[in-house]
Write a protein that holds these residues in place. Structure first.
Motif, PDB file in Angstrom:
ATOM      1  N   ALA A  39     -14.274 -78.971 -10.554  1.00  0.00           N
ATOM      2  CA  ALA A  39     -14.849 -79.371 -11.846  1.00  0.00           C
ATOM      3  C   ALA A  39     -15.215 -80.854 -11.836  1.00  0.00           C
ATOM      4  O   ALA A  39     -16.250 -81.250 -12.371  1.00  0.00           O
ATOM      5  N   ALA A  40     -14.426 -81.612 -11.156  1.00  0.00           N
ATOM      6  CA  ALA A  40     -14.716 -83.053 -11.101  1.00  0.00           C
ATOM      7  C   ALA A  40     -15.972 -83.325 -10.286  1.00  0.00           C
ATOM      8  O   ALA A  40     -16.761 -84.223 -10.609  1.00  0.00           O
ATOM      9  N   ARG A  41     -16.185 -82.551  -9.171  1.00  0.00           N
ATOM     10  CA  ARG A  41     -17.389 -82.753  -8.354  1.00  0.00           C
ATOM     11  C   ARG A  41     -18.647 -82.455  -9.160  1.00  0.00           C
ATOM     12  O   ARG A  41     -19.630 -83.202  -9.116  1.00  0.00           O
ATOM     13  N   GLN A  42     -18.655 -81.296  -9.873  1.00  0.00           N
ATOM     14  CA  GLN A  42     -19.819 -80.944 -10.689  1.00  0.00           C
ATOM     15  C   GLN A  42     -20.057 -81.997 -11.773  1.00  0.00           C
ATOM     16  O   GLN A  42     -21.203 -82.372 -12.045  1.00  0.00           O
ATOM     17  N   ALA A  43     -19.014 -82.400 -12.372  1.00  0.00           N
ATOM     18  CA  ALA A  43     -19.168 -83.424 -13.421  1.00  0.00           C
ATOM     19  C   ALA A  43     -19.718 -84.720 -12.854  1.00  0.00           C
ATOM     20  O   ALA A  43     -20.523 -85.408 -13.489  1.00  0.00           O
ATOM     21  N   ALA A  44     -19.400 -85.024 -11.599  1.00  0.00           N
ATOM     22  CA  ALA A  44     -19.901 -86.256 -10.979  1.00  0.00           C
ATOM     23  C   ALA A  44     -21.396 -86.164 -10.745  1.00  0.00           C
ATOM     24  O   ALA A  44     -22.133 -87.151 -10.934  1.00  0.00           O
ATOM     25  N   GLU A  45     -21.873 -84.960 -10.297  1.00  0.00           N
ATOM     26  CA  GLU A  45     -23.308 -84.798 -10.074  1.00  0.00           C
ATOM     27  C   GLU A  45     -24.072 -84.947 -11.388  1.00  0.00           C
ATOM     28  O   GLU A  45     -25.115 -85.616 -11.445  1.00  0.00           O
ATOM     29  N   GLU A  46     -23.593 -84.274 -12.436  1.00  0.00           N
ATOM     30  CA  GLU A  46     -24.257 -84.380 -13.737  1.00  0.00           C
ATOM     31  C   GLU A  46     -24.277 -85.842 -14.211  1.00  0.00           C
ATOM     32  O   GLU A  46     -25.283 -86.331 -14.736  1.00  0.00           O
ATOM     33  N   LYS A  47     -23.205 -86.477 -13.974  1.00  0.00           N
ATOM     34  CA  LYS A  47     -23.102 -87.871 -14.413  1.00  0.00           C
ATOM     35  C   LYS A  47     -24.066 -88.765 -13.652  1.00  0.00           C
ATOM     36  O   LYS A  47     -24.656 -89.705 -14.202  1.00  0.00           O
TER      37      LYS A  47
END
Length: 868
Positions: A646-654
């Protein structure tokens, strides 16, 4: 007054003799040998006159000041109150002097025999420090000190000691500041204190003796004296003291400076055997007390030394006074209640006064620059017994009931026998305390005497210590280095009052109980050294007292203490019960020292068992927690992986949102730069326009200022030119005026000379006419006057020289007058001319003295003469 007149007459006689002698010696006609004899005789007469004047003055001084007489000549008769026949052996009839001395000693508990031999005016070395002598120079003069009353209470006092007290006051006190010395005789039974004392004191009008009709005691006698006193400051002294040099002024000046300060001098000990000062130096102690309400001298703590700045001459703020030697403002003394009239004889009044002074707004000081020697008796005189109890017990009970508040229990634990003593009605003293709004005793301990150990804070146990066989631990009145034992419990404290401090020291008075493990019977009192060791003691929960240096237990053999190996099977022989113990301090005491003594308290044993059970429960709990921990770690691992995805996906969106935001930010910044550049160009153009306008206005202003300056310069030059023309015109006018004045003066001078010449010619003509008339008359009377003429001719022939001398004198006077006229200085002639000119000017201006027509005619003649 008579002595002053006599002295003036003698000095006048001396002056006349001196004057006539100088006239004789200054005479040029006096022979040399007579001058020598006169000088020797005058010297002898002057010496003799001086001796006579000195003798008369000394006698008059002694008559006026009996103290001066005492300094050299006074020595009282030696009193005797013991029949010497009792000290002679029947066989040899030898006088036993030592037995006689001892009998006299018992009368006053000091060396009465030696006291009777000592002079009453003996002197002691000045004990004051150098800083005190310097401080004495800053005191106000004795004439500026207030009037004082010195109060002395006596009861069957040794006469020689009393006289030394009085004479030391007279010799070491500025008596002009002493209003009176009041002696209260508390119904003494000794004969020499009656009429003989009255006779000795009759030469001192300022000494008043008041005799009580019944025995009142020290406390009430002082109340009587304070009411009779007329001085503004009261000084209380004992009847067996000797005041030393410089004792008076410093304490009186301090009371004058602060009327609520009570000042005590340093009490120097006079040995009861040798009657000499034991020490003539200040030893650094102050007044203190113990919880059995007994006064103690203690070393000054560092806190007070630091407050005084380590200055020997600075006063000591003492928690208590020793007794009856102090100075106090009379109004303040009466204001705070004087002495407690309910107290009897003497005892405890010093502590009651000390507490009342501090708690009711005053202060108590020991002045280290004032010394009073005091005889401490071999043993205290027996106090009066009232209803089976001593006055000291009753007085102490009153003190405790009024002033000790919640600390009463500490006193009763120290002196249990005093709990049931009847102290009398103290309602009036309690109301006095309320009226004066006095502070609490806890305030006194906190602010005035914080160094005093407190039962609830510093004592493991205190009071009497009951041991095996219903006996109490007793110091036996010994001093340092002597053995300690046991004695029947009396409940009065004193020798049986002990304190077991939190440091493990077992203290009596100011000495520590000291044991020796190698010598079990050597248990003595020594000075406390604070190093524990042989002076460390431990008490168990079973009241067994153990010795720190040896680990042995304390017991006794019926008289003295001893140390023996501890025996738990026979604890009764080692038990010692304190009258009171502080629970909180006991807990801390056991916590600190139980391990050192190998002792485990019951509380410690229960704590150990509880710790063992707790440890078993904790081990079981740990096994369960271990399984739970393993399952928890597995769940946390799965949860951690999901969180990482979840943190990886959130990093890409960010990251995408950040790029978009960065692009929008760049566009906004470009628009902002263009807008800023346009505004900068507009601002620069506006700035150039404004600068041109400013330069233009500046040029116009400069031109205007230049034109105004030129105009001002022209006006200034015109004004200067006008002033120059005006000054020139005035100078010409002044010159013309002086010229006219000079011409007028010349005219008047010529006119005056002409008039003088005409007058002279007229006088000559008249003289000639007069002579002609005389010649005519002489011719007609010639015959008649012939005899007379002959006589005149004869007279002229006789005195021709006199006429010539007369003519010569007239010629000399005329020549001298002409010389003086010629010798006048130029300044004088110029001044005269100026006066003439000024006079002629004033006459011309007035038009009263000069004929203008004549002046014009003269002027024309002058011009014509100059032209020719």
């Amino acid at each position: 007054m008579k002595s002053s007149k006599v002295r003036i007459k003698l000095l006048t006689l001396k002056h006349h003799v001196h004057q006539h002698l100088l006239e004789f010696l200054a005479s040029p006609n006096a022979p040399v040998y007579l001058k020598v004899i006169g000088v020797c005789l005058a010297f002898f007469l002057l010496v003799l006159l001086f001796q006579i004047v000195s003798l008369l003055w000394t006698l008059l001084s002694y008559h006026r000041d009996p103290v001066a007489y005492l300094r050299e000549y006074y020595d009282p008769l030696t009193p005797r109150r013991v029949d010497t026949s009792d000290f002679r052996t029947s066989e040899e009839n030898v006088f036993d002097l030592e037995a006689y001395k001892e009998e006299l000693f018992k009368l006053n508990e000091f060396n009465t025999y030696l006291s009777d031999q000592l002079p009453v005016n003996r002197k002691h070395k000045d004990p004051r420090s150098e800083s005190c002598r310097i401080a004495a120079k800053r005191l106000p003069p004795d004439s500026d000190l207030v009037q004082t009353s010195i109060i002395i209470i006596m009861y069957n006092e040794e006469l020689s000691a009393l006289l030394r007290t009085l004479v030391s006051i007279l010799l070491n006190t500025p008596m002009e500041s002493v209003k009176e010395i009041i002696i209260i005789d508390d119904k003494s039974s000794r004969d020499e204190l009656g009429s003989r004392l009255d006779k000795e004191m009759s030469q001192f009008p300022f000494v008043k003796i008041i005799r009580n009709s019944k025995r009142e005691g020290l406390i009430r006698s002082r109340i009587i004296a304070s009411k009779a006193a007329q001085g503004k400051v009261l000084i209380f002294l004992d009847s067996h003291v000797e005041v030393l040099e410089g004792w008076y002024s410093t304490i009186v000046a301090r009371v004058m400076e602060d009327r609520k300060t009570v000042v005590c001098p340093v009490i120097a000990t006079i040995d009861h055997t040798t009657l000499g000062l034991v020490s003539d130096k200040y030893t650094g102690i102050w007044g203190a007390w113990d919880w059995d309400m007994s006064f103690r001298w203690r070393a000054i703590p560092p806190r007070e030394q630091q407050r005084r700045g380590f200055d020997d001459s600075a006063p000591i703020r003492s928690p208590a006074m020793s007794g009856g030697i102090f100075a106090i403002d009379k109004e303040f003394f009466l204001e705070i209640g004087a002495y407690d009239p309910g107290m009897k004889v003497w005892g405890a009044e010093n502590l009651e006064m000390s507490f009342r002074i501090w708690m009711c707004g005053g202060a108590l000081e020991i002045n280290t620059c004032s010394y009073v020697g005091h005889i401490y008796r071999r043993s205290g005189l027996i106090q009066q017994t009232v209803t089976g109890e001593t006055a000291l017990q009753q007085n102490t009970k009153r003190l405790v009931d009024v002033w000790l508040d919640e600390y009463k229990d500490a006193f009763f634990a120290a002196v249990p026998s005093n709990k049931n003593v009847e102290g009398g009605d103290v309602v009036s003293r309690v109301l006095l305390r309320q009226r004066l709004k006095c502070r609490s005793f806890s305030w006194y301990l906190r602010e005035v005497f914080p160094d005093q150990p407190r039962p609830e804070r510093d004592f493991v146990g205190y009071g009497e210590v009951r041991g095996p066989g219903d006996t109490c631990l007793d110091s036996l009145g010994t001093s340092s280095g002597h053995r300690v034992g046991v004695y029947s419990c009396h409940g009065k404290g004193q020798n049986q009052f002990w304190k077991l401090l939190a440091s493990g020291e077992l203290v009596s008075d100011n000495l520590c109980l000291d044991g020796d493990g190698e010598n079990p019977r050597k248990i003595v009192l020594y000075e406390c050294h604070g190093l524990r060791g042989n002076q460390q003691w431990f008490i168990t929960e079973d009241d067994v007292v153990m010795h720190g240096g040896s680990g042995k237990c304390l017991t006794h053999d019926g008289t003295f203490l001893q140390l023996l190996p501890c025996d738990k099977t026979d604890n009764d022989r080692f038990k010692w019960k304190f009258a009171a113990m502080s629970a909180d301090v006991v807990k801390k005491f056991h916590a600190l020292y139980a391990k050192q003594f190998g002792y485990m308290t019951k509380q410690e044993q229960a704590r150990k068992e509880a710790e063992r059970k707790k440890q078993e429960e904790e081990e079981k709990k740990k096994e369960v927690e271990k399984a739970i921990e393993k399952a928890r770690e597995e769940r946390e691992k799965q949860k951690r992986e999901a969180e990482e995805e979840a943190a990886r996906q959130a990093a890409e969106e960010k990251k995408k949102e950040a790029e978009k935001a960065e692009k929008e930010k760049a566009e906004k910044e470009a628009e902002k730069r263009e807008k800023d550049e346009e505004e900068f160009r507009q601002w620069k153009a506006e700035k150039q326009r404004l600068e041109e306008e400013v330069k233009k206005r500046g040029a116009e202003e400069e031109e205007k200022k230049r034109a105004e300056a030129e105009q001002k310069q022209k006006e200034k030059e015109a004004e200067e030119r006008r002033k120059y023309e005006e000054e020139k015109r005035l100078r010409e006018k002044e010159a013309e005026k002086r010229r006219i004045a000079e011409e007028r003066r010349q005219f008047q001078e010529e006119k005056r000379l002409k008039e003088e010449k005409e007058a002279k010619d007229k006088l000559l003509a008249e003289e000639k006419e007069r002579k002609r008339q005389e010649e005519k008359e002489s011719e007609s009377d010639k015959d008649k006057l012939e005899p007379k003429e002959n006589a005149d001719e004869q007279k002229e022939d006789e005195d021709p020289d006199k006429d010539e001398e007369k003519d010569e004198e007239e010629e000399q006077v005329e020549e001298k007058h002409q010389d003086q006229k010629q010798e006048l200085p130029p300044e004088t002639r110029d001044e005269k001319e100026e006066k003439v000119n000024s006079k002629s000017d004033s006459d011309n201006e007035g038009g009263d003295n000069v004929d203008m027509k004549e002046f014009l005619a003269w002027k024309a003649a002058q011009k014509k003469k100059s032209a020719e």
